[in-house]
Write a protein that holds these residues in place. Sequence first.
Motif, mmCIF file in Angstrom:
data_model
loop_
_atom_site.group_PDB
_atom_site.id
_atom_site.type_symbol
_atom_site.label_atom_id
_atom_site.label_comp_id
_atom_site.label_asym_id
_atom_site.label_seq_id
_atom_site.Cartn_x
_atom_site.Cartn_y
_atom_site.Cartn_z
ATOM 1 N N ASP A 169 40.859 -39.485 33.116
ATOM 2 C CA ASP A 169 40.187 -39.546 34.519
ATOM 3 C C ASP A 169 40.846 -38.272 35.459
ATOM 4 O O ASP A 169 41.269 -38.730 36.702
ATOM 5 N N ASN A 170 41.457 -37.080 34.684
ATOM 6 C CA ASN A 170 41.644 -36.003 35.767
ATOM 7 C C ASN A 170 41.475 -34.871 35.100
ATOM 8 O O ASN A 170 40.874 -34.994 34.034
ATOM 9 N N PRO A 171 41.675 -33.575 35.768
ATOM 10 C CA PRO A 171 41.258 -32.565 35.246
ATOM 11 C C PRO A 171 41.629 -32.063 34.162
ATOM 12 O O PRO A 171 40.995 -31.366 33.241
ATOM 13 N N LEU A 172 42.977 -32.426 33.433
ATOM 14 C CA LEU A 172 43.409 -32.364 32.183
ATOM 15 C C LEU A 172 42.794 -32.900 31.103
ATOM 16 O O LEU A 172 43.133 -32.842 30.036
ATOM 17 N N GLY A 173 42.137 -34.491 31.431
ATOM 18 C CA GLY A 173 41.807 -35.303 30.449
ATOM 19 C C GLY A 173 43.054 -35.795 29.575
ATOM 20 O O GLY A 173 42.906 -35.872 28.371
ATOM 21 N N TYR A 174 44.384 -35.800 30.379
ATOM 22 C CA TYR A 174 45.419 -35.953 29.632
ATOM 23 C C TYR A 174 46.368 -36.750 30.423
ATOM 24 O O TYR A 174 46.388 -36.865 31.630
ATOM 25 N N LYS A 175 47.165 -37.853 29.950
ATOM 26 C CA LYS A 175 48.302 -38.429 30.313
ATOM 27 C C LYS A 175 49.477 -38.487 29.662
ATOM 28 O O LYS A 175 49.183 -38.282 28.370
ATOM 29 N N PHE A 176 50.568 -38.951 30.252
ATOM 30 C CA PHE A 176 51.938 -38.704 29.418
ATOM 31 C C PHE A 176 52.672 -40.258 29.635
ATOM 32 O O PHE A 176 52.433 -40.837 30.819
ATOM 33 N N SER A 177 53.228 -40.276 28.483
ATOM 34 C CA SER A 177 54.075 -41.636 28.859
ATOM 35 C C SER A 177 55.593 -41.158 28.672
ATOM 36 O O SER A 177 56.498 -42.021 28.389
ATOM 37 N N PRO B 57 36.102 -16.471 34.840
ATOM 38 C CA PRO B 57 34.599 -16.491 35.056
ATOM 39 C C PRO B 57 33.962 -17.276 35.938
ATOM 40 O O PRO B 57 34.782 -18.277 36.284
ATOM 41 N N LYS B 58 33.072 -16.816 36.738
ATOM 42 C CA LYS B 58 32.498 -17.712 37.771
ATOM 43 C C LYS B 58 32.123 -19.139 37.272
ATOM 44 O O LYS B 58 32.302 -20.101 38.111
ATOM 45 N N ASP B 59 31.647 -19.452 36.259
ATOM 46 C CA ASP B 59 31.321 -20.506 35.517
ATOM 47 C C ASP B 59 32.300 -21.709 35.422
ATOM 48 O O ASP B 59 32.427 -22.694 35.270
ATOM 49 N N LEU B 60 33.632 -20.903 35.328
ATOM 50 C CA LEU B 60 34.775 -21.816 35.169
ATOM 51 C C LEU B 60 35.776 -22.006 36.558
ATOM 52 O O LEU B 60 36.535 -22.863 36.813
ATOM 53 N N GLN B 61 35.475 -21.156 37.699
ATOM 54 C CA GLN B 61 36.267 -21.077 38.896
ATOM 55 C C GLN B 61 36.237 -22.461 39.416
ATOM 56 O O GLN B 61 37.105 -23.039 39.811
ATOM 57 N N ARG B 62 35.020 -23.091 39.778
ATOM 58 C CA ARG B 62 34.996 -24.349 40.602
ATOM 59 C C ARG B 62 36.031 -25.298 39.790
ATOM 60 O O ARG B 62 36.751 -26.035 40.298
ATOM 61 N N ARG B 63 35.834 -25.672 38.441
ATOM 62 C CA ARG B 63 36.384 -26.493 37.685
ATOM 63 C C ARG B 63 37.795 -26.400 37.807
ATOM 64 O O ARG B 63 38.771 -27.113 37.976
ATOM 65 N N VAL B 64 38.182 -25.241 37.363
ATOM 66 C CA VAL B 64 39.801 -24.812 37.237
ATOM 67 C C VAL B 64 40.495 -24.942 38.547
ATOM 68 O O VAL B 64 41.467 -25.443 38.784
ATOM 69 N N LEU B 65 39.939 -24.185 39.636
ATOM 70 C CA LEU B 65 40.459 -24.277 41.116
ATOM 71 C C LEU B 65 40.749 -25.736 41.526
ATOM 72 O O LEU B 65 41.461 -26.030 42.063
ATOM 73 N N ASN B 66 39.597 -26.485 41.263
ATOM 74 C CA ASN B 66 39.476 -27.949 41.713
ATOM 75 C C ASN B 66 40.922 -28.672 41.060
ATOM 76 O O ASN B 66 41.428 -29.595 41.482
ATOM 77 N N GLY B 67 40.999 -28.137 39.615
ATOM 78 C CA GLY B 67 42.069 -28.620 38.993
ATOM 79 C C GLY B 67 43.412 -28.351 39.526
ATOM 80 O O GLY B 67 44.347 -29.320 39.751
ATOM 81 N N PHE B 68 43.614 -27.229 40.098
ATOM 82 C CA PHE B 68 44.695 -26.748 40.717
ATOM 83 C C PHE B 68 45.047 -27.569 41.993
ATOM 84 O O PHE B 68 46.146 -28.046 42.198
ATOM 85 N N LYS B 69 44.012 -27.708 42.574
ATOM 86 C CA LYS B 69 43.955 -28.423 43.970
ATOM 87 C C LYS B 69 44.310 -29.897 43.534
ATOM 88 O O LYS B 69 44.930 -30.666 44.539
ATOM 89 N N TRP B 70 43.914 -30.555 42.734
ATOM 90 C CA TRP B 70 44.049 -31.880 42.424
ATOM 91 C C TRP B 70 45.582 -32.303 42.120
ATOM 92 O O TRP B 70 46.038 -33.197 42.585
ATOM 93 N N PHE B 71 46.053 -31.350 41.458
ATOM 94 C CA PHE B 71 47.478 -31.245 41.325
ATOM 95 C C PHE B 71 48.359 -31.153 42.465
ATOM 96 O O PHE B 71 49.618 -31.068 42.371
ATOM 97 N N GLY B 72 47.820 -30.778 43.596
ATOM 98 C CA GLY B 72 48.576 -30.524 44.708
ATOM 99 C C GLY B 72 49.180 -29.316 44.820
ATOM 100 O O GLY B 72 50.085 -28.991 45.739
ATOM 101 N N LEU B 73 48.504 -28.148 43.924
ATOM 102 C CA LEU B 73 49.260 -26.833 43.969
ATOM 103 C C LEU B 73 48.956 -26.061 45.173
ATOM 104 O O LEU B 73 49.763 -24.935 45.443
ATOM 105 N N PHE B 74 47.982 -26.492 45.782
ATOM 106 C CA PHE B 74 47.654 -25.772 47.144
ATOM 107 C C PHE B 74 48.075 -26.325 48.516
ATOM 108 O O PHE B 74 47.673 -26.170 49.551
ATOM 109 N N SER B 75 48.876 -27.416 48.219
ATOM 110 C CA SER B 75 49.222 -28.506 49.441
ATOM 111 C C SER B 75 50.308 -27.979 50.255
ATOM 112 O O SER B 75 51.279 -27.447 49.772
#
Length: 450
Positions: free
Chosen positions: A165-173, A311-329
């Motif tokens: 449940d995150n933009p990368l579909g990935y988690k770390f232990s 590309p335009k069809d990826l912008q929303r998803r990728v940029l939301n991913g950056f935001k989710w990680f706090g990179l624009f905070s």
Amino acid sequence: MPKILLFGAGLVAAPCVEYCLRRKENTMVIATRTIAKGESLAKEYGDRVSCATVDVESDESIDNLMKDCDIAISLVPYIHHANIIKSAVKFKKNFVSTSYVSPAMEAFHDAAVEAGVTVMNEIGVDPGVDHLYAMKVIDEVHAKGGKVKSFISYCGGLPAPENSDNPLGYKFSWSPRGVLLAVRNAARFKQDGKIVDIAGPDLLRLGAKRIYTNPGYATYGYPNRDSSFYDTRYGMPECDTCLRGSLRFEGNVEIVQAFADCGLLSLDEVDFLASSAPAVSCAEAMAKLLNCADAEEDTLKAAVAAKANLPKDLQRRVLNGFKWFGLFSKTEMADRKGTYLDMLCGTMEEKLQLKDDERDMIFLQHEFGIEWADGKKEERTSTLIEYGTPGGFTAMARLVGMPCGVAVQMILDGKITKKGVFAPLTKDIYGPLIEVLEKEEGVVVKDTIL
């Protein structure tokens, strides 16, 4: 009473210890750099387990422990295995690791044979379980007069779908640093009889593609380092296509590629990210990275989209991913350990932890292209899907540590007697291992003819 010496007490050690100590006659010494880590692992086994400190860069420190054991396991980083193998051969003690055989480890082969010592490696999941089931099918096909014309294998340690449940579909232990560094590695594989090389910076852009593993999963894969020689290693010189790769859920590749394009995987030291530098927000650090006039979110988004050529069809998803990680905070502070990679790892370690009530999964699939003696062609897959237990062992820890423990016990029982430095690639080794994994441990690998 057999005494097992374990070097390391990391995340995969617990399932190995648990398996080895099912036999009541076995005892164990857990050797770690700091004794507290070993004691935490040992506490539930009482006086059957003792702990010791070790300096794996010191021959004397290793020797002091090695001389009194019956078999040694190394679960420390692979760069230290050669030192431990040297001691094992010196004292004529058998040895097991889950790591690939490095040239430094292979160099002890003749000495191990002469000393009558078993030095078994690559018995985790990848490498390990993947070898067992690849060789099982390859040998079966050859025994029936067939040829393996293509071999494509993908493996991924992933969160279970409900926990992706995150933009990368990935988690770390564990630390994400190694996972992120891996996507910088060059790749080489064999395709249609020709060697294909992909430079590290192009790995995801040129090497990643949709992999149809199972109707219930949306997965992408990309080649993992050099698999071009596995036609020789697996004894299938007739093989025209040979590739081993890593598996990720859909969406992961595009965001990680954007991280790379923007410079977030850089190992270059940056003054303002030094631990001694003043605090800086993630947005300010991104503005410096992207040469932006300000650190406003819209400015950063536009810069990322341009730098990563989204590309335009990826912008929303990728940029939301950056935001989710706090990179624009402007309120989340950058982790200051010297590099942009460390900054990114800092936010990932915080946001992508596998929680106690969540589970991970291992997805491994081999795809074989087979040509029979009569000219008939066949496609076959061997698929392993293993889930971790919430609050218990992760699938990754279990399928690395437990097969290692199985190998240790089989050596102690005299069921594996081969000498020298080797991996489980022959039937006399992989056959008995598969039998234990399936009958005792419930490991299920499903073979399907397409």
